[in-house]
Design a protein around this motif. Structure first.
Motif, short mmCIF file in Angstrom:
data_model
loop_
_atom_site.label_atom_id
_atom_site.label_comp_id
_atom_site.label_asym_id
_atom_site.label_seq_id
_atom_site.Cartn_x
_atom_site.Cartn_y
_atom_site.Cartn_z
N CYS A 13 13.80 16.91 -63.16
CA CYS A 13 13.03 15.69 -62.96
C CYS A 13 12.23 15.27 -64.20
N VAL A 44 9.18 15.96 -64.77
CA VAL A 44 7.74 15.84 -64.47
C VAL A 44 7.18 17.10 -63.79
N GLY A 45 7.93 18.18 -63.81
CA GLY A 45 7.43 19.45 -63.30
C GLY A 45 7.42 19.60 -61.79
N ARG A 46 8.17 18.78 -61.08
CA ARG A 46 8.13 18.83 -59.61
C ARG A 46 9.33 19.50 -58.96
N CYS A 47 10.44 19.66 -59.70
CA CYS A 47 11.65 20.18 -59.04
C CYS A 47 11.89 21.67 -59.29
N THR A 80 12.28 26.10 -64.74
CA THR A 80 11.34 27.22 -64.70
C THR A 80 11.76 28.35 -65.63
N ARG A 123 6.81 25.50 -65.66
CA ARG A 123 7.78 24.42 -65.80
C ARG A 123 7.90 24.09 -67.28
N GLN A 126 7.10 20.61 -68.82
CA GLN A 126 5.71 20.20 -68.93
C GLN A 126 4.89 21.12 -69.84
N SER A 150 7.83 26.78 -52.97
CA SER A 150 7.64 25.40 -52.49
C SER A 150 7.83 24.34 -53.56
N GLY A 151 7.63 24.68 -54.82
CA GLY A 151 7.81 23.70 -55.89
C GLY A 151 9.22 23.63 -56.43
N ASN A 152 10.13 24.38 -55.86
CA ASN A 152 11.53 24.38 -56.32
C ASN A 152 12.37 23.63 -55.30
N LEU A 153 13.00 22.57 -55.74
CA LEU A 153 13.82 21.75 -54.85
C LEU A 153 15.29 22.11 -54.98
#
Length: 156
Positions: free
Chosen positions: A38, A40-43, A47, A56, A59, A127-130
């Motif tokens: 993404c 933006v450090g959300r997916c 890592t 991330r 970021q 939870s932060g890994n999609l």
């Protein structure tokens, strides 16, 4: 000149100090196991471990990694036999596989902090890994398997 310690090797390179670590790894060093997701450090696809902590890389400015050990998916285990990598294969965790490097790096960092995590600890850490494919149940199962294997190694 920036000095990085990546997967046990020192690397010297010219880069803008604010360049994201992700682009240094992929574009300047050719280490493509760490994925862009993404930006933006959300997916969580990007890592890596920075001084043993999951971060991330999209970021993280490269200057923040200077002098600290960085571990990428390529450095988790040269032979691919880290307990997390083995558990991922044994549980047939990946579907498309794109997010899995980030998933495994996050799981490995969790297991460095908590030897036998419960469901709440796994869910919190992950939870932060999609995962577009929705393999979350298999991911949790693989983490539990890796934790059990790690526990056996420590018992020996």
């Amino acid at each position: 000149m920036i000095s990085l310690h990546i997967n046990g090797s020192r690397r010297e390179l010219e880069a803008d100090p604010e360049m994201p670590l992700l682009w240094v790894l992929r574009d300047l060093l050719g280490m493509t196991g760490t994925k862009y997701g993404c930006g933006v450090g959300r997916c969580g696809c990007c890592t890596v471990h920075l001084n043993g902590v999951a971060v991330r890389s999209c970021q993280t400015p490269v200057v923040a990694a200077g002098g600290m050990p960085v571990t990428t998916i390529e450095g988790l285990s040269e032979q691919g036999d880290h307990p997390v990598q083995q558990a991922w294969r044994e549980e047939n965790t990946a579907q498309c596989g794109y997010c899995q490097a980030g998933q495994m790096m996050t799981a490995a960092a969790l297991l460095m902090q908590i030897e036998i995590p419960d469901d709440a600890a796994i869910d919190g850490a992950m939870s932060g890994n999609l995962c577009r494919c929705g393999t979350y149940k298999r991911i949790r199962k693989a983490i539990k398997r890796a934790a059990a294997e790690t526990g056996k190694e420590h018992a020996l």
